[in-house]
Design a protein around this motif. Structure first.
Motif, PDB file in Angstrom:
ATOM      1  N   GLY A   1       0.809  -1.225   0.000  1.00  0.00           N
ATOM      2  CA  GLY A   1       0.000   0.000   0.000  1.00  0.00           C
ATOM      3  C   GLY A   1       0.834   1.262   0.000  1.00  0.00           C
ATOM      4  O   GLY A   1       0.312   2.373  -0.061  1.00  0.00           O
ATOM      5  N   ASN A   2       2.141   1.117   0.072  1.00  0.00           N
ATOM      6  CA  ASN A   2       3.050   2.255   0.149  1.00  0.00           C
ATOM      7  C   ASN A   2       4.273   1.978  -0.736  1.00  0.00           C
ATOM      8  O   ASN A   2       5.376   1.795  -0.243  1.00  0.00           O
ATOM      9  CB  ASN A   2       3.471   2.453   1.614  1.00  0.00           C
ATOM     10  CG  ASN A   2       4.308   3.683   1.820  1.00  0.00           C
ATOM     11  OD1 ASN A   2       4.351   4.573   0.976  1.00  0.00           O
ATOM     12  ND2 ASN A   2       4.996   3.737   2.938  1.00  0.00           N
ATOM     13  N   PRO A   3       4.075   1.939  -2.059  1.00  0.00           N
ATOM     14  CA  PRO A   3       5.158   1.525  -2.951  1.00  0.00           C
ATOM     15  C   PRO A   3       6.231   2.578  -3.219  1.00  0.00           C
ATOM     16  O   PRO A   3       7.174   2.313  -3.948  1.00  0.00           O
ATOM     17  CB  PRO A   3       4.417   1.176  -4.234  1.00  0.00           C
ATOM     18  CG  PRO A   3       3.245   2.091  -4.237  1.00  0.00           C
ATOM     19  CD  PRO A   3       2.837   2.202  -2.784  1.00  0.00           C
ATOM     20  N   GLU A   4       6.088   3.770  -2.636  1.00  0.00           N
ATOM     21  CA  GLU A   4       7.075   4.813  -2.888  1.00  0.00           C
ATOM     22  C   GLU A   4       8.462   4.319  -2.502  1.00  0.00           C
ATOM     23  O   GLU A   4       8.688   3.822  -1.412  1.00  0.00           O
ATOM     24  CB  GLU A   4       6.744   6.067  -2.084  1.00  0.00           C
ATOM     25  CG  GLU A   4       7.583   7.250  -2.472  1.00  0.00           C
ATOM     26  CD  GLU A   4       7.108   8.533  -1.813  1.00  0.00           C
ATOM     27  OE1 GLU A   4       7.975   9.304  -1.424  1.00  0.00           O
ATOM     28  OE2 GLU A   4       5.896   8.724  -1.703  1.00  0.00           O
ATOM     29  N   GLY A   5       9.372   4.400  -3.376  1.00  0.00           N
ATOM     30  CA  GLY A   5      10.729   3.921  -3.137  1.00  0.00           C
ATOM     31  C   GLY A   5      10.940   2.493  -3.594  1.00  0.00           C
ATOM     32  O   GLY A   5      12.045   2.111  -3.956  1.00  0.00           O
ATOM     33  N   PHE A   6       9.883   1.686  -3.574  1.00  0.00           N
ATOM     34  CA  PHE A   6      10.023   0.295  -3.975  1.00  0.00           C
ATOM     35  C   PHE A   6      10.414   0.165  -5.442  1.00  0.00           C
ATOM     36  O   PHE A   6      11.258  -0.651  -5.794  1.00  0.00           O
ATOM     37  CB  PHE A   6       8.739  -0.488  -3.695  1.00  0.00           C
ATOM     38  CG  PHE A   6       8.823  -1.934  -4.093  1.00  0.00           C
ATOM     39  CD1 PHE A   6       9.715  -2.787  -3.468  1.00  0.00           C
ATOM     40  CD2 PHE A   6       8.028  -2.442  -5.103  1.00  0.00           C
ATOM     41  CE1 PHE A   6       9.807  -4.119  -3.833  1.00  0.00           C
ATOM     42  CE2 PHE A   6       8.105  -3.774  -5.475  1.00  0.00           C
ATOM     43  CZ  PHE A   6       8.999  -4.613  -4.828  1.00  0.00           C
ATOM     44  N   LEU A   7       9.830   0.999  -6.282  1.00  0.00           N
ATOM     45  CA  LEU A   7      10.181   0.934  -7.705  1.00  0.00           C
ATOM     46  C   LEU A   7      11.644   1.287  -7.927  1.00  0.00           C
ATOM     47  O   LEU A   7      12.288   0.732  -8.811  1.00  0.00           O
ATOM     48  CB  LEU A   7       9.267   1.822  -8.541  1.00  0.00           C
ATOM     49  CG  LEU A   7       7.839   1.316  -8.688  1.00  0.00           C
ATOM     50  CD1 LEU A   7       7.006   2.306  -9.499  1.00  0.00           C
ATOM     51  CD2 LEU A   7       7.800  -0.058  -9.318  1.00  0.00           C
TER      52      LEU A   7
END
Length: 83
Positions: A54-60
């Protein structure tokens, strides 16, 4: 100007990337579940963030950096991120 591809073609020997919550209560269970799926501890990279999927910021960015052959996303139902 041509668009830059989001991801490169994964290389077969690149370690899997695991996205999981930062909640320490899930660490042992996540490790056990991954081991039962055939992923030995230290055979994968871990990216931990509050809320995981639910918080993909940075994951990519981590996906671009590690270029994994496999991505596993581990969430848990009592995550405080969603409250």
């Amino acid at each position: 100007m041509p668009e830059r591809a989001l991801l490169k073609e994964p290389v077969a020997h690149t370690p899997p990337l695991v996205l999981r919550c930062i909640d320490f209560r899930t660490n042992a269970g996540n490790t056990l579940w991954l081991a039962r799926q055939g992923f030995a501890e230290d055979s994968y990279h871990v990216y931990a963030s509050a809320g995981a999927s639910g918080n993909p910021e940075g994951f990519l960015d981590a996906v671009r950096e590690h270029n994994p052959s496999i991505i596993k996303v581990l969430d848990h139902v009592d995550c405080g991120f969603y409250k």
